[in-house]
Design a protein around this motif. Structure first.
Motif, PDB file in Angstrom:
ATOM      1  N   MET A 106      31.999 -31.389  24.148  1.00 33.32           N
ATOM      2  CA  MET A 106      32.445 -31.564  25.526  1.00 33.32           C
ATOM      3  C   MET A 106      31.402 -30.958  26.460  1.00 33.32           C
ATOM      4  SD  MET A 106      36.532 -30.635  25.433  1.00 33.32           S
ATOM      5  CE  MET A 106      36.204 -28.863  25.228  1.00 33.32           C
ATOM      6  N   ALA A 107      31.397 -31.439  27.723  1.00 32.80           N
ATOM      7  CA  ALA A 107      30.513 -30.856  28.725  1.00 32.80           C
ATOM      8  C   ALA A 107      31.005 -31.234  30.120  1.00 32.80           C
ATOM      9  CB  ALA A 107      29.075 -31.317  28.538  1.00 32.80           C
ATOM     10  N   PHE A 108      30.832 -30.315  31.071  1.00 37.27           N
ATOM     11  CA  PHE A 108      31.096 -30.583  32.481  1.00 37.27           C
ATOM     12  C   PHE A 108      29.857 -31.194  33.116  1.00 37.27           C
ATOM     13  CE2 PHE A 108      34.371 -27.376  31.802  1.00 37.27           C
ATOM     14  CZ  PHE A 108      35.430 -27.867  32.564  1.00 37.27           C
ATOM     15  N   ASP A 109      30.060 -32.116  34.075  1.00 35.80           N
ATOM     16  CA  ASP A 109      28.924 -32.647  34.821  1.00 35.80           C
ATOM     17  C   ASP A 109      28.706 -31.823  36.091  1.00 35.80           C
ATOM     18  OD1 ASP A 109      30.841 -33.423  36.673  1.00 35.80           O
ATOM     19  OD2 ASP A 109      30.511 -35.576  36.437  1.00 35.80           O
ATOM     20  N   GLY A 110      27.808 -32.281  36.951  1.00 32.20           N
ATOM     21  CA  GLY A 110      27.465 -31.522  38.143  1.00 32.20           C
ATOM     22  C   GLY A 110      28.541 -31.495  39.205  1.00 32.20           C
ATOM     23  N   ALA A 111      29.578 -32.326  39.058  1.00 31.68           N
ATOM     24  CA  ALA A 111      30.681 -32.350  40.012  1.00 31.68           C
ATOM     25  C   ALA A 111      31.918 -31.637  39.476  1.00 31.68           C
ATOM     26  CB  ALA A 111      31.029 -33.791  40.374  1.00 31.68           C
ATOM     27  N   ILE A 156      25.874 -32.292  23.241  1.00 36.91           N
ATOM     28  CA  ILE A 156      25.681 -32.734  24.613  1.00 36.91           C
ATOM     29  C   ILE A 156      25.644 -31.526  25.540  1.00 36.91           C
ATOM     30  CG2 ILE A 156      26.760 -34.976  24.223  1.00 36.91           C
ATOM     31  CD1 ILE A 156      29.260 -33.971  25.626  1.00 36.91           C
ATOM     32  N   SER A 157      24.908 -31.671  26.639  1.00 37.45           N
ATOM     33  CA  SER A 157      24.822 -30.605  27.634  1.00 37.45           C
ATOM     34  C   SER A 157      24.375 -31.207  28.960  1.00 37.45           C
ATOM     35  CB  SER A 157      23.834 -29.522  27.198  1.00 37.45           C
ATOM     36  OG  SER A 157      23.752 -28.484  28.166  1.00 37.45           O
ATOM     37  N   TYR A 158      24.973 -30.740  30.056  1.00 43.90           N
ATOM     38  CA  TYR A 158      24.581 -31.213  31.380  1.00 43.90           C
ATOM     39  C   TYR A 158      23.416 -30.387  31.911  1.00 43.90           C
ATOM     40  CZ  TYR A 158      24.608 -32.345  36.314  1.00 43.90           C
ATOM     41  OH  TYR A 158      24.222 -32.726  37.571  1.00 43.90           O
ATOM     42  N   SER A 159      22.440 -31.060  32.518  1.00 47.25           N
ATOM     43  CA  SER A 159      21.293 -30.400  33.117  1.00 47.25           C
ATOM     44  C   SER A 159      21.460 -30.341  34.625  1.00 47.25           C
ATOM     45  CB  SER A 159      19.998 -31.154  32.766  1.00 47.25           C
ATOM     46  OG  SER A 159      18.911 -30.650  33.518  1.00 47.25           O
TER      47      SER A 159
END
Length: 282
Positions: A106-111, A156-159
């Motif tokens: 799982m990962a959070f996005d920029g929003a 997965i990872s948000y940048s």
């Protein structure tokens, strides 16, 4: 009018004074052995300079897919049997949020939106979901987002630096697909950036800090930490964690104003707008 500007100036000063900045901290879920981690997971911090892990606490659940919301600093993970949990980063204790779906990553996005991959019934095929982190409810976005074949690992990872969701994967069935990709958040499909076997290795779990530094680790009995070159996919060893880690995520150095400071700032802006309206009417 002068009093109003004084109030607004005070609000801005208070907002700045009460905005906290902290160095990024890398957290990981796992145990001294991956086998025992299947019964109960521990929370660790990981030193990005040495790879060494420091014990924080026992979660009380069998968890994976650790991810941290950079807006709130709150951490979440998925139970292997299903359900979304919130993890206390100070104690390690996990509390059920809700839901029944199990997520591998799982990962959070920029929003601040949460996404995850959940395995289908067929071997190593993964659905892509959006997840409500307040309730644990999930919405299926793609019923066959990833089909890497047998014996696949991925992370997965948000940048924040690149405003992109990265996928790092290793396929062990000889079908290729190793390397770094970006993820389309509407359907979970991946577009390859860097491909090739040697640089991908067996280290597909990833996490990136807010300066754009990407780290990877191999989810084995004793996990090693690596840095990842996003232009080539090459990895450089940092060191051993000394424990088995199954997922990791950064609590980044995001500035979060205190609610009182935000309220004062908002009051000043409203007052300024009201004063301008009165002057225009006059």
């Amino acid at each position: 009018m002068r009093k109003l500007f004084t109030l607004l100036a005070a609000a801005i000063f208070t907002l700045a004074a009460n905005t906290s900045m902290a160095a990024p901290v890398l957290y990981g879920l796992g145990n001294t052995d991956i086998g025992t981690a299947r019964n109960a997971s521990n929370l660790y911090t990981i030193d990005t300079a040495t790879g060494a892990a420091s014990f924080v606490g026992v979660t009380g659940a069998n968890l994976r897919g650790l991810t941290i919301n950079q807006f709130t600093g709150r951490a979440y993970a998925s139970a292997t049997a299903g359900g979304l949990f919130e993890v206390n980063l100070g104690t390690g204790a996990a509390a059920l949020v809700g839901g029944t779906q199990a997520f591998s990553e799982m990962a959070f996005d920029g929003a601040g939106n949460l996404y995850g991959y959940g395995r289908r019934n067929e071997p190593n095929a993964y659905n892509f979901y959006s997840i409500d982190h307040n309730t644990g409810a999930s919405t299926l976005l793609n019923a066959s987002a990833l089909n890497p074949g047998n014996h696949a690992l991925f992370g997965i990872s948000y940048s924040i630096a690149d405003d992109a969701m990265y996928l790092y994967q290793k396929w062990f069935d000889g079908s290729g697909g190793e390397g770094l990709s970006t993820i389309d958040l509407t359907d979970g499909t991946a577009t390859s950036i860097v491909t090739g076997g040697p640089h991908a290795g067996n280290r597909p779990r990833i996490a990136e800090d807010d300066s754009g530094n990407l780290y990877a680790m191999d989810p084995s009995t004793i996990t090693n930490l690596y840095t990842v070159d996003k232009t080539t996919g090459d990895t450089t060893a940092v060191g051993s964690t000394g424990v088995g880690i199954n997922s990791m995520s950064f609590a980044n150095s995001v500035a979060v104003p205190e609610p009182g400071a935000m309220a004062l700032f908002g009051l000043g802006l409203v007052g300024l707008g009201f004063a301008r309206r009165r002057r225009s009417a006059a």
